[in-house]
Design an enzyme around this catalytic site. Structure first.
Site, short mmCIF file in Angstrom:
data_model
loop_
_atom_site.label_atom_id
_atom_site.label_comp_id
_atom_site.label_asym_id
_atom_site.label_seq_id
_atom_site.Cartn_x
_atom_site.Cartn_y
_atom_site.Cartn_z
N ASP A 15 0.82 -1.22 0.00
CA ASP A 15 0.00 0.00 0.00
C ASP A 15 0.85 1.27 0.00
O ASP A 15 0.67 2.15 0.84
CB ASP A 15 -0.94 0.02 1.21
CG ASP A 15 -1.71 -1.28 1.38
OD1 ASP A 15 -2.06 -1.88 0.36
OD2 ASP A 15 -1.94 -1.68 2.54
N GLU A 187 -11.17 1.00 -4.04
CA GLU A 187 -10.53 1.40 -2.78
C GLU A 187 -9.30 2.24 -3.09
O GLU A 187 -9.05 2.64 -4.23
CB GLU A 187 -10.15 0.14 -1.98
CG GLU A 187 -9.24 -0.81 -2.74
CD GLU A 187 -8.98 -2.12 -2.01
OE1 GLU A 187 -9.28 -2.22 -0.82
OE2 GLU A 187 -8.45 -3.05 -2.66
#
Length: 532
Positions: A15, A187
């Site tokens: 991430d 997302e």
């Protein structure tokens, strides 16, 4: 021309959120249940990177006691504006089944090394929050919204709300600005502004093999957003020939010389299992903008070798393989589970030159484990330690652990048996199923110091022991290292994830005392070496 070799952050570093501040580049990555929270790596040329700091270093900033496996810190967003670093992060308290409890916070600092502020609570509507600093001075938070209702899209879109620095809170209306594309599972939103457009970058397809980076744009921050006609702009799906799989969850940075790079998540599956025991890693791809204003990847796909920017080379000293525990503090590469280092369970002071761990709860615990470990960052590696331990009963254990989460691990340990005294054995857990993969425990009664080693080679793990650290003897069978992975941790029942894994393999030292007496063990060194 110098090359970037991917992944630039190998091992569990998912991430990525990348920024540049003058000549310095920083990438923040998720740490989940591991403490301290958020890894920040630093570079000056995008080729060489060093682990610089962990901003969430206090329990008041991230209290993870009782958090589930792969809960805790999800998808941090690092940004910088007008002399201040901003770090947004989620503390995930639950994520299995229909609901997700996701609390979003902000901390700030004037220096990347801190001190970082106490957290400001933002919201709990979803995860992957990101802060955008507009050129008119306003600041905007975006995050995905989780919809638990039956028959609804769980990934319910991207919410936008203004953040007030003066009031230290979100203000104004909440708007759902983007419902995603047909890929679904929308997302990881990040907003950018270029040439009069607001660009909304998201991750879609889920953080597994279908993962992707998608892009949309609008003249207004609250939309409507026009979807890039060639989406996804990056994916490895249905490209099994690529080394870097799972390509997705990206963020952008522009160099001093006007070059653009995308930091993105990736994974390198083992064969034949397709499991990624190194976890989800971070890679960089060079980008360019088309004449009609869309972002494209140079070469069109996730590549291992990428052209580096035109910047001076800036290398860092190599990380020492062996830690003799002679410093005041533990190496920055060590982590603990859910809880900060405190003298009542881990100390370098009580016996100088040794790491002393006091036994606490079992490897199944999500509360108080005495475990210090580091990431596995190469497919071939060895880890070695020596331990002094005087167990008095079978509930006291200390040794070398290869760990994914509370349900998946292998543990070479010293304990005590009523019949043979001090002994050596192996414990294992696979999806929560306990086993002891040795026929008989080995008596080591009368030996004060015992050397323990793990040798990792792709999907194989072999434990060894030694009386002197020179002559080594294998113990137990060759174990399946591929089980220490996201994929093996996943349990999907009728579309609901009752078990999920988002981290990666760790190897390190731990002590348990299930009797509650807090029996301690002393570790003289820890050595981690990577092999070609």
């Amino acid at each position: 021309m110098p090359k970037i070799t991917n992944p630039v952050l190998p091992g569990f570093n998912p991430d990525p959120s990348i920024i540049r501040v003058k000549d310095d580049y920083y990438i923040a990555t998720s740490t989940f249940e591991w403490f301290p929270g958020v890894q920040i790596h630093h570079s000056r040329d995008l080729v060489h990177w060093e682990l610089l700091t962990h901003p969430l270093s206090k329990q008041s900033q991230i209290d993870m006691i009782g958090n589930p496996d792969s809960g805790g810190v999800w998808a941090p967003c690092l940004s910088y504006d007008n002399g201040t670093f901003y770090l947004i992060y989620t503390d995930v308290k639950s994520h299995s089944g229909g609901f997700k409890d996701t609390h979003n916070y902000l901390v700030t600092a004037s220096d990347i090394m801190g001190p970082w502020s106490e957290p400001i609570y933002l919201n709990s509507s979803g995860f992957d929050p990101s802060l955008f600093h507009d050129d008119d001075g306003r600041k905007w938070l975006v995050n995905m919204v989780w919809d638990h209702r039956k028959g609804k899209n769980s990934f319910g879109g991207i919410l936008l709300q203004q953040y007030s620095v003066e009031e230290s809170r979100l203000i104004g209306p909440i708007q759902n600005i983007f419902k995603g594309t047909a890929l679904g599972l929308t997302e990881a939103p990040h907003l950018y502004k270029k040439d009069g457009y607001y660009y909304l970058m998201t991750a879609e397809g889920g953080t597994r093999l279908k993962h992707a980076v998608t892009m949309a744009r609008s003249r207004s921050i609250d939309g409507p957003y026009e979807v890039d006609p060639t989406n996804p702009i990056l994916t490895s799906y249905e490209k099994p020939e690529l080394t870097l799989q799972k390509a997705g969850h990206g963020s952008l940075v522009e160099t001093q010389t006007g070059e653009w790079y995308l930091a993105h998540l990736c994974g390198r599956p083992l064969k034949p299992s397709e499991n990624c025991n190194l976890g989800r890693e971070t890679a960089l791809q060079k980008c360019y903008w088309t004449e009609d204003g869309w972002l494209r990847i140079v070469g069109g796909e996730a590549q291992v070798e990428v052209e580096a920017p035109d910047l001076p080379t800036h290398a860092f000293p190599p990380v020492a393989a062996k830690d003799d525990f002679n410093e005041e503090n533990l190496s920055i590469h060590f982590n603990s589970l859910r809880f900060p280092l405190e003298e009542d369970w881990v100390t370098l002071k009580e016996r100088p030159g040794y790491l002393r761990l006091f036994g606490r709860e079992s490897l199944n615990s999500v509360h108080h484990q005495s475990l210090i470990a580091r990431r596995q960052q190469a497919f071939k590696a060895t880890a070695e330690t020596v331990v002094e331990f005087k167990p008095e009963n079978f509930q006291q254990m200390a040794g070398l652990v290869y760990y994914y989460n509370t349900k998946n691990y292998y543990y070479l340990h010293i304990s005590h048996d009523e019949e043979i005294g001090k002994c050596l054995g192996i414990l294992s857990s696979n999806r929560g199923l306990y086993d002891e993969p040795v026929d008989e425990r080995i008596s080591i009664e009368g030996v004060e110091r015992y050397y323990l080693k793990a040798v990792l080679s792709y999907s194989d793990l072999q434990f060894y022991y030694s009386h002197d650290g020179e002559e080594w003897t294998a113990i137990g069978p060759v174990l399946d290292a591929s089980t220490i992975s996201d994929e093996n941790a996943e349990i999907n029942v009728n579309g609901y994830f009752l078990g999920q894994g988002f981290t990666g393999a760790y190897i390190g030292m731990c002590v348990q005392d299930l009797s509650g007496q807090k029996k301690h063990a002393d570790f003289d060194y820890f050595k981690y070496e990577e092999m070609k």
